[in-house]
Design a protein around this motif. Structure first.
Motif, PDB file in Angstrom:
ATOM      1  N   MET A   1       0.825  -1.199   0.000  1.00 22.30           N
ATOM      2  CA  MET A   1       0.000   0.000   0.000  1.00 22.30           C
ATOM      3  C   MET A   1       0.860   1.251   0.000  1.00 22.30           C
ATOM      4  N   GLN A   2       1.993   1.150   0.699  1.00 19.63           N
ATOM      5  CA  GLN A   2       2.891   2.307   0.728  1.00 19.63           C
ATOM      6  C   GLN A   2       3.403   2.596  -0.675  1.00 19.63           C
TER       7      GLN A   2
ATOM      8  N   ALA B   1       0.739   4.237  -2.634  1.00 16.66           N
ATOM      9  CA  ALA B   1       0.619   5.624  -2.184  1.00 16.66           C
ATOM     10  C   ALA B   1       1.763   6.472  -2.738  1.00 16.66           C
TER      11      ALA B   1
ATOM     12  N   ILE C   1      -7.964   8.052  -1.486  1.00 15.29           N
ATOM     13  CA  ILE C   1      -8.121   6.653  -1.088  1.00 15.29           C
ATOM     14  C   ILE C   1      -7.371   6.376   0.220  1.00 15.29           C
ATOM     15  N   PHE C   2      -6.191   6.958   0.368  1.00 14.61           N
ATOM     16  CA  PHE C   2      -5.391   6.621   1.546  1.00 14.61           C
ATOM     17  C   PHE C   2      -5.644   7.519   2.755  1.00 14.61           C
TER      18      PHE C   2
ATOM     19  N   ILE D   1      -7.000  -1.139   3.726  1.00 19.20           N
ATOM     20  CA  ILE D   1      -5.772  -0.346   3.809  1.00 19.20           C
ATOM     21  C   ILE D   1      -5.334  -0.070   5.247  1.00 19.20           C
ATOM     22  N   THR D   2      -6.258  -0.200   6.194  1.00 19.78           N
ATOM     23  CA  THR D   2      -5.838   0.013   7.578  1.00 19.78           C
ATOM     24  C   THR D   2      -5.487  -1.308   8.268  1.00 19.78           C
ATOM     25  N   GLY D   3      -5.575  -2.402   7.505  1.00 21.19           N
ATOM     26  CA  GLY D   3      -5.172  -3.684   8.088  1.00 21.19           C
ATOM     27  C   GLY D   3      -6.196  -4.267   9.036  1.00 21.19           C
TER      28      GLY D   3
ATOM     29  N   HIS E   1      -7.698  -4.312  14.531  1.00 22.28           N
ATOM     30  CA  HIS E   1      -6.643  -4.460  13.537  1.00 22.28           C
ATOM     31  C   HIS E   1      -6.158  -5.903  13.581  1.00 22.28           C
ATOM     32  N   ILE E   2      -5.658  -6.361  12.437  1.00 25.82           N
ATOM     33  CA  ILE E   2      -5.091  -7.711  12.427  1.00 25.82           C
ATOM     34  C   ILE E   2      -3.909  -7.749  13.399  1.00 25.82           C
TER      35      ILE E   2
ATOM     36  N   PHE F   1      -1.253  -2.654  17.438  1.00 28.86           N
ATOM     37  CA  PHE F   1      -1.567  -1.363  16.829  1.00 28.86           C
ATOM     38  C   PHE F   1      -2.803  -0.749  17.507  1.00 28.86           C
TER      39      PHE F   1
ATOM     40  N   MET G   1      -2.902   4.360   7.830  1.00 29.98           N
ATOM     41  CA  MET G   1      -3.610   4.837   6.649  1.00 29.98           C
ATOM     42  C   MET G   1      -5.022   5.262   7.047  1.00 29.98           C
ATOM     43  N   ALA G   2      -5.619   6.075   6.196  1.00 32.94           N
ATOM     44  CA  ALA G   2      -7.025   6.434   6.299  1.00 32.94           C
ATOM     45  C   ALA G   2      -7.408   6.858   7.720  1.00 32.94           C
TER      46      ALA G   2
ATOM     47  N   ASP H   1      -6.926   5.588  10.542  1.00 32.60           N
ATOM     48  CA  ASP H   1      -5.819   5.456  11.497  1.00 32.60           C
ATOM     49  C   ASP H   1      -4.867   6.640  11.388  1.00 32.60           C
ATOM     50  N   LEU H   2      -4.624   7.044  10.151  1.00 30.21           N
ATOM     51  CA  LEU H   2      -3.737   8.179   9.919  1.00 30.21           C
ATOM     52  C   LEU H   2      -4.348   9.450  10.519  1.00 30.21           C
TER      53      LEU H   2
END
Lengths: 265, 247
Positions: free
Chosen positions: A220-221, A224, A247-248, A260-262, B8-9, B13, B81-82, B84-85
């Motif tokens: 994903m990085q 991005a 998207i990110f 994307i956030t896992g 989160h998986i 985190f 990301m998203a 979380d960011l």
């Protein structure tokens, strides 16, 4: 109608180079892609992301008809390259692949010299008749791929003797030697170390000036970093496409967010 | 808007993000309490309480440092990301706003210590009322943060107007007192700065509201915020006739 939820900025800023509408792909009875509508903007890098088996590589391979070689694979819908239907029966697939080049996950140079790796494509397309013309194509291609300075003194050495990152750049040089319009990349850095990866990413950004690039990546990085537009696939659906930044930072679909956030279950 | 917290998986985190959130909440509670105590010290003319507020500000600063270190660490190690960011970026910036609130509260406390050495002044009475409004906003914006409530955040954002208006009237009042008697200048100046500090705290609370809104929605709060602070344009003329033609 398509089940795709297009985000409001699904249409990019650049004019579409490739337009895909209602694309369905079947491997035998299994459907790998469902009603995909996607525009690929000219001189943009479009990243295709999604979990394994989501259909992103399948979609990529539709764009230069690489799926034709897979037994039992059937493609429905319409894909246009500059408004030419690429699934038109009259169309010469070899010519199509000259216009739409491809770089694969593992560097796969021919077991030939560095020089012949580059010269191979132009030769079969009848370009670069004279030695000096061919020399120039080889030098230009290697320069554009950022490899010239590293290999100019060993053009006759085997391409397979280069490092992994160099081999991948050789493959990119080979792809651009026939002056394609679009370059497809299927996880081009997954076999490379971070430095070699950074070189390829820098290269992708430069190549964007002259080519349209579609890249499949699991990182994903990387999506991005290199792309302007990102499309997220899940279970054969194109879930969301938009500006990479959007998207990110603020995906509109919760499946995209989850991936994307896992958080994907 | 998607509301996905936790799960989160990589579970570590989640723990990191939760810790970040808890530290923000703790810090916000401390900043709010500092304001309350500082104003209480002023109203009751209690310098001991005021000294405590000044002392406690160091802890608020420490929490801010801790949050910024954790946030940078999370950015570096997890590449969020998203949502979380936004979570991490919001924490980083909210902690900055809260730190400023703490600083202003400490400054109020210091000035109330100075005021305690002077005779009481009448405008001091409207300070606690103004502070109550601001405190209410801090509390609600922190609630909005915890509940990820964008509507509540935008409500706080809009309700700053009343605070600004109170400040403007207090500004005029203190100027009038200063004109009446030059001996009022020292206490009135302190009161004016205290009122200004409270008004600034209110602004920081609205900044937090904007950040909470961004955190939840991924978009900016749009439109102009209603503003009631017209003190920058205020002119109070002397009431006697001697200085008639003011230049």
């Amino acid at each position: 109608m398509s089940a795709v939820e297009l985000s409001p900025d699904a249409v990019g800023k650049n004019a579409p180079k490739i337009v895909a509408r209602g694309v369905n792909v079947f491997y035998g009875s299994a459907q790998a892609l469902k009603e995909v509508d996607l525009d690929v903007g000219e001189h943009e890098v479009t990243a295709l992301i999604g979990p394994s088996g989501c259909g992103k590589s399948t979609f990529l391979r539709c764009l230069n008809r690489m799926n034709d070689v897979i037994e039992g694979c059937r493609v429905e819908g319409r894909i246009e390259l500059d408004e030419d239907d690429i699934y038109d029966r009259q169309l010469d697939v070899v010519q199509l692949r000259a216009r739409v080049g491809m770089v694969f996950q593992k560097p796969n140079p021919f077991p030939k010299s560095v020089y012949d790796n580059i010269a191979y494509g132009p030769r079969i397309h009848g370009v670069g008749q004279s030695k000096s013309e061919m020399d120039e194509i080889v030098e230009t291609s290697l320069t554009r791929a950022g490899l010239w300075n590293e290999v100019k003194d060993r053009l006759q050495s085997p391409g397979t003797g280069l490092s992994g990152g160099q081999q991948q750049r050789l493959c990119i040089a080979r792809a651009i030697a026939v002056n394609p319009e679009v370059i497809l990349m299927d996880e081009p850095c997954s076999a490379l170390d971070p430095i070699a990866t950074a070189r390829i990413e820098e290269l992708i950004d430069e190549l964007r000036q002259n080519f349209t690039i579609v890249i499949v990546t699991h990182s994903m990085q990387q999506a991005a970093r290199v792309s302007q537009r990102t499309a997220f696939f899940h279970l054969g659906n194109l879930v969301e496409v938009g500006d990479t930044e959007q998207i990110f930072t603020n995906p509109r679909d919760e499946r995209t967010e989850g991936y994307i956030t896992g958080r994907f279950g | 808007m998607t509301e996905q917290r936790g799960e989160h998986i990589v579970r570590a985190f989640d723990a990191e993000l939760q810790e970040l959130e808890q530290t923000i909440v703790r810090m916000g509670g401390m900043a709010e309490a500092s304001l309350e105590k500082a104003v209480d010290a002023l109203a009751r003319r209690n310098s001991t309480v005021a000294a405590e507020v000044v002392q406690n500000d160091r802890e608020v600063d420490l929490l801010e440092q801790q949050i910024s270190e954790r946030a940078v660490q999370t950015l570096a190690l997890r590449q969020p990301m998203a949502a979380d960011l936004r979570e991490v970026v919001a924490a980083l910036r909210i902690s900055g706003e809260l730190e400023r609130i703490g600083d202003y509260a400490a400054n109020i406390a210091k000035r109330s210590m100075a005021l305690n050495q002077l005779p009481p002044m009448r405008p001091a009475h409207s300070i606690p009322r103004m502070a109550k409004l601001v405190q209410g906003n801090i509390k609600r914006v922190l609630d909005a943060y915890v509940a990820r409530d964008a509507a509540l955040a935008s409500h706080v954002w809009e309700s700053d107007e009343e605070i600004d208006e109170t400040y403007t009237s207090l500004f005029r009042e203190t100027l009038t007192y200063m004109m009446e008697d030059p001996r009022n200048i020292t206490p009135c100046t302190h009161l004016l700065f205290i009122a200004k500090n409270i008004e600034r705290i209110g602004d920081h609370a609205t900044n937090v509201a904007e950040l909470v809104y961004f955190l939840v929605k991924g978009e900016r709060l749009e439109g102009g915020r209603p503003k009631g602070d017209t003190s920058s344009y205020a002119v109070v003329e002397p009431t006697d006739d001697h200085g008639g033609d003011a230049s």
